[in-house]
Design an enzyme around this catalytic site. Structure first.
Site, short mmCIF file in Angstrom:
data_model
loop_
_atom_site.label_atom_id
_atom_site.label_comp_id
_atom_site.label_asym_id
_atom_site.label_seq_id
_atom_site.Cartn_x
_atom_site.Cartn_y
_atom_site.Cartn_z
N ASP A 1 1.06 -1.38 -0.09
CA ASP A 1 -0.26 0.24 0.12
C ASP A 1 1.06 1.70 0.06
O ASP A 1 2.28 0.87 -1.01
CB ASP A 1 -0.78 0.12 1.09
N HIS B 1 -3.45 6.32 3.50
CA HIS B 1 -3.99 4.93 3.30
C HIS B 1 -3.53 3.25 3.87
O HIS B 1 -4.69 2.70 4.64
CB HIS B 1 -4.26 4.90 1.54
N SER C 1 -11.46 -0.28 -1.12
CA SER C 1 -10.11 -0.93 -0.70
C SER C 1 -10.14 -0.70 1.61
O SER C 1 -9.70 -1.92 1.61
CB SER C 1 -9.72 0.64 -0.42
#
Length: 739
Positions: free
Chosen positions: A231, A265, A422
């Site tokens: 990620d 994220h 996600s």
């Protein structure tokens, strides 16, 4: 380029945690060998290498020249993925965690060194370790730990301070098995998980050059599963436990920098999986302090951009780190060979791959990596169990998980709530890892099977993850699976079907069937196999099946997909209103019991052969063989109807003439009566009798029972020795279907 990223982010704000793909100036060059790729790097040091693939910004003219010279096998444009995120209001409750039923009684992330004796080899002293700090020497330090056939996955040492890079080496019974070099206070040494440990030596380097000799604040040994989170990196956070292996992290965007996460994220995804549970702080991760380690690998930059090359590098490193599951909360259109092969390599190394379906509100078949065969593709649902508004749709999606207002870690000791596929993905990755903690040797294909088969059925979307049910669901030891076709799907063009097998089926024999007939036989040579499948959609329902058998013909496992027609329903050219059984024949065609000829005709008035009759009854009853070993020397298994004859014989529906079946002989009406009677197990007899079927006739009882059931119509004569026509048998099957 900065303006472009900002514009992209503004445009993409409507897609929550969504991804798109653009083509940048880089190209991927594929060399025959890794050695040739390294030679290329000596001339172009700014390029990046991963195995036999090089990422370069060379002009297209130079690349074309390399191709003409035979220097490279082929090349393709790099694909670039961009992430956007939208926050919603903070939520006080973790509704998603409650919805997926994570059991709280699983094996925990425990330090197996507690209460064990640790001996300083050179000093000759020892302690019973209860978590206390103890000193190292300015010279090399060797610690001895005696295990009794213990399995381990990691040993971590934390110093009280760090002045420069240092390392830890671990030996088992005299052999060096692993080492870790780091510039952090804590070193996480990954240990071979399938090894049993006896006399372990932990070696620390000399600290003579340091201003102050460090002390060991903590030493930990665990036997945990591993998740690689590929990620945007990770930030330190108050709600992270010691199972976040920061020292094992890597930055593929800027290799010399630490994998910090300005985007937030990656930190959010890691928190959904592994935030500390029961600590009266923040949130509880989906593993609930389970025996799971998390390795953060940074492939997305501070703007949320990353490419297939970096993603593939991270996957290959995750393979080397022997992780159990890879979490890919990213998606985008456009595929590359390097990413596809990295995914296949991970699966071949028994690593489950879980990926987000994406939020472009389009068909997932062009979205990667989620649509690659074998990847567990995850979509998201709302609090009302409805599909996320912008989530992608399609046959490649496997399962759904909570994806709306998912509260998790963010930034430095911050928390935020996000929505999208996600944030649904790490729930599934957590479930996969927890299953591995319960059964470390369970094949990835069997874990995938448990996840999908245990999912709660939702009428509005794909099955909902149920972690507790998945963990407790019994599992077979052998499995063969279709990875890219599902029941009810339509194949409107020739397709290569992707198959996966558990490791114990390698070197066994594979049979592929189409509509009940064997169309291909081969030995299984690897866990992943691609089989070209002939054009299937002829306007009729179809099926494709597989059997895996041993040397003696014993069926080890089997599987089947029933496919629907995407084409206009085919009506045979000779099936007009004049055909008395038109309705019955049409129903049989629609249900898949009967099929016409390839030239578009049905030939309703033709006599039915024994072979065709058995094919029809086998489809009607969904018969399958018990053993792949034909008793008849005039029936080949790979000929049309061969498997149907074998199945009908083994289920006592038909009999032969000694070692012969005489498949091309016509089927008489009396023989038909016997076959249907055996198939349907009828009991009630009719008081009605036919003039030409006496009570002593071998078919009398069968005809009587079929007449009582309404399958044979009452007439003066039955004509038992006349051939039965295709239309007559179709009509009888139709009547039998109404019972």
């Amino acid at each position: 380029m900065k303006t472009k990223y900002m514009c992209s982010l503004i445009v993409l704000f409507s897609f929550i945690f969504s991804f798109s793909t653009t083509v940048n100036a880089s190209s991927l060059l594929y060399f025959q060998t890794e050695k040739e790729a390294k030679i290329f790097l000596t001339k172009y040091p700014d390029a990046k290498q991963s195995n036999n693939v090089v990422k370069t910004d060379l002009p297209n003219s130079e690349i074309q020249m390399l191709k003409k010279q035979g220097t490279i096998s082929f090349y393709e444009s790099e694909k670039k993925k961009e992430v956007s995120a939208e926050t919603s209001s903070l939520v006080d409750e973790q509704w998603g965690l409650k919805l997926i039923y994570v059991p709280s009684n699983l094996w925990k992330n425990n330090n197996l060194l507690l209460d064990k004796e640790i001996q300083d080899v050179d000093e000759g002293t020892s302690i019973r370790y209860i978590g206390q700090t103890f000193k190292t020497a300015s010279k090399e330090t060797k610690l001895k730990i005696a295990w009794e056939n213990q399995t381990l996955s990691r040993l971590s040492i934390t110093l009280d301070h760090v002045e420069k890079d240092w390392s830890v080496k671990v030996y088992n019974d005299g052999s060096l098995i692993s080492e870790q070099k780091t510039g952090l206070k804590r070193a996480d040494v990954l240990l071979p998980k399938k090894m049993t440990y006896g006399n372990m030596i932990v070696e620390l380097p000399s600290f003579a050059g340091w201003n102050k000799t460090p002390s060991i604040e903590n030493i930990t040994a665990v036997n945990n599963a591993r998740i690689a989170v590929i990620d945007s990196g990770i930030n330190q956070h108050e709600d992270f436990c010691d199972n976040i292996l920061t020292s094992q992290g890597r930055n593929y965007i800027s290799p010399h920098d630490w994998p910090s996460d300005k985007l937030g994220h990656g930190t959010h995804i890691v928190g959904i999986i592994g935030a500390c549970a029961y600590n009266n702080k923040g949130i509880d991760g989906a593993i609930l302090n389970g025996a799971v380690d998390i390795i953060p690998l940074k492939v997305l930059d501070d703007f949320g951009n990353g490419s297939d090359f970096e993603i593939s590098q991270a996957i290959e490193d995750a393979i080397k780190k022997d992780v159990d599951v890879i979490n890919l909360s990213l998606a985008g259109s456009g595929e590359t060979t390097i990413l596809r092969e990295s995914i296949q390599n991970a699966l071949s190394h028994d690593i489950a791959v879980v990926a987000a379906a994406g939020n472009q509100n389009k068909d997932i078949s062009t979205i990667f990596p989620a649509s690659y065969p074998g990847v567990i593709a995850v979509t998201g649902i709302t609090k009302t169990r409805a599909p996320l508004e912008n989530s992608n749709k399609g046959w490649e999606i496997d399962i759904s998980a909570p994806g709306e207002d998912i509260y998790s870690t963010y930034g430095l000791n911050e928390y935020k709530s996000y929505s999208g596929t996600s944030v649904a993905t790490p729930f599934v990755s957590s479930a996969v890892a927890l299953i591995r903690t319960v059964n470390p040797n369970l094949d990835w294909l069997l874990i995938r099977d448990k996840i999908l088969l245990s999912a709660e059925n939702l009428s509005t979307t794909y099955g909902l993850l149920n972690v507790e049910k998945a963990i407790n669901m019994p599992s077979s030891s052998e499995k063969a699976e279709f990875l890219n076709i599902k029941n009810g799907q339509s194949l409107t063009e020739p397709k290569s079907i992707a198959l996966a097998f558990t490791h114990n089926l390698i070197n066994k024999k594979l049979l592929i069937t189409k509509n009940g007939d064997i169309i291909k036989q081969q030995n299984i040579t690897s866990q992943l196999v691609d089989i070209p499948l002939p054009f299937l959609d002829d306007g009729l329902p179809s099926s494709v099946g597989l059997f895996v058998v041993d040397e003696e013909g014993k069926i080890l496992t089997k599987n089947k997909r029933t496919l629907t027609s995407g084409e206009k329903r085919m009506i045979p050219q000779d099936l007009d209103e004049a055909v008395w059984a038109k309705k019955d024949i049409q129903t049989g065609l629609e249900q898949g019991w009967i099929r016409g000829y390839e030239n578009g005709f049905f030939k309703p008035n033709d006599s039915l052969t024994r072979r065709h009759g058995v094919m029809m009854i086998s489809r009607f009853l969904s018969l399958e063989p018990k053993l792949i070993d034909t008793p008849f020397n005039d029936v080949l298994l790979d000929q049309s109807g061969g498997l149907a004859v074998l199945s009908a014989y083994q289920h006592s529906v038909v009999k032969g003439y000694g070692h012969k079946f005489k498949p091309e002989n016509t089927l008489t009406r009396a023989q038909m009566a016997l076959i249907l009677d055996r198939s349907l197990s009828l009991s009630e007899k009719s008081t009605f009798t036919f003039e030409d079927v006496s009570s002593s006739n071998f078919c009398f009882d069968a005809v009587s029972r079929l007449t009582e059931a309404g399958i044979i119509t009452k007439q003066d004569k039955f004509r038992p020795y006349e051939p039965i026509t295709r239309a007559q048998f179709s009509a009888m099957l139709y009547r039998a279907s109404k019972l």
